[in-house]
Write a protein that holds these residues in place. Structure first.
Motif, short mmCIF file in Angstrom:
data_model
loop_
_atom_site.label_atom_id
_atom_site.label_comp_id
_atom_site.label_asym_id
_atom_site.label_seq_id
_atom_site.Cartn_x
_atom_site.Cartn_y
_atom_site.Cartn_z
N ALA A 1 0.83 -1.21 0.00
CA ALA A 1 0.00 0.00 0.00
C ALA A 1 0.87 1.27 0.00
N GLU A 2 1.93 1.25 0.78
CA GLU A 2 2.85 2.39 0.81
C GLU A 2 3.52 2.57 -0.55
N ASN B 1 4.80 -8.56 -4.21
CA ASN B 1 6.09 -8.50 -3.58
C ASN B 1 6.18 -9.47 -2.40
N LEU B 2 5.68 -10.68 -2.62
CA LEU B 2 5.69 -11.69 -1.56
C LEU B 2 7.12 -12.15 -1.26
N THR C 1 -1.54 -18.27 1.85
CA THR C 1 -2.80 -17.66 1.44
C THR C 1 -2.97 -16.28 2.08
N GLU C 2 -2.77 -16.19 3.38
CA GLU C 2 -2.95 -14.93 4.10
C GLU C 2 -2.06 -13.83 3.54
N ILE D 1 -1.33 -8.82 0.08
CA ILE D 1 -0.67 -8.04 -0.98
C ILE D 1 -1.65 -7.70 -2.10
N LEU D 2 -2.42 -8.68 -2.53
CA LEU D 2 -3.38 -8.45 -3.61
C LEU D 2 -4.38 -7.36 -3.24
N LYS D 3 -4.86 -7.39 -2.02
CA LYS D 3 -5.83 -6.37 -1.58
C LYS D 3 -5.19 -4.99 -1.50
#
Length: 193
Positions: free
Chosen positions: A120-121, A135-136, A149-150, A155-157
């Motif tokens: 988000a940043e 960016n996992l 999953t979490e 990241i997707l959200k």
């Protein structure tokens, strides 16, 4: 090339930057010119996207990045965009959290992020006109599937519904279980905003 072998600190090239900057600028210009030509050749041969990896840029202070990396990255991007304006260009610099705005400013379409930056940043910092990739943390794939999953969904959200290429924040580790890599991919494919 300058280090004589792989390097973690890039001391030889940094020494050249301070002791003989004209020589280094000449070498970097030559490299940028040739990388631009080669990238366009890759596009002519079928590449649909170009990703620039800059190995030493994260080892530079912001001032030195502006002097010894950004101008040459921009030369490569400009060479690609001159001949192939519609081909997306991505830049990746490992551990580049301090440089995101500077990376976006060289004219790329996408800034690829490692896992040391909150998505988000990063979205706020690179602006709406530049996409993001990542960016996992690749180490997450060594954990249990519920953690994969979490972290993937988080990241997707945060990335939002457009302008994001979900990816790892660096290469996949050789010891990653294949079923965990598959779970990551399946999680991404199943996600909807």
């Amino acid at each position: 090339m300058i280090e004589g072998q792989s390097s973690k600190e890039y001391l030889e090239i940094k020494k050249m930057a301070f002791q003989d900057p004209e020589l280094l600028h000449s070498m970097l210009k030559n490299l940028a010119d040739n990388i631009g030509v080669y990238a366009n050749y890759q596009i002519e041969s079928g590449a649909q996207v170009i990703q620039i990896f800059d190995s030493w840029a994260s080892h530079l202070s912001p001032r030195d990045y502006d002097t010894f990396a950004a101008p040459y990255q921009k030369m490569v991007v400009d060479a690609i965009k001159k001949e192939n304006p519609d081909v997306p260009v991505i830049i990746y610099i490992n551990k580049s959290g301090a440089l995101l705005e500077k990376m976006a400013a060289i004219g790329v379409d996408v800034v690829s992020l490692d896992w040391t930056v909150d998505m988000a940043e990063a979205r706020k910092r690179v602006g709406e006109d530049v996409g993001v990739q990542g960016n996992l943390d690749p180490a997450v794939l060594l954990g249990p599937k519920d953690v994969i999953t979490e972290r993937t969904l988080e990241i997707l959200k945060k990335a939002g519904p457009k302008g994001h290429v979900m990816n790892l924040g660096h290469g996949i580790e050789a010891v990653t279980p294949e079923e965990n890599a598959k779970h990551f991919i399946d999680t991404v494919k199943a996600f909807r905003h």
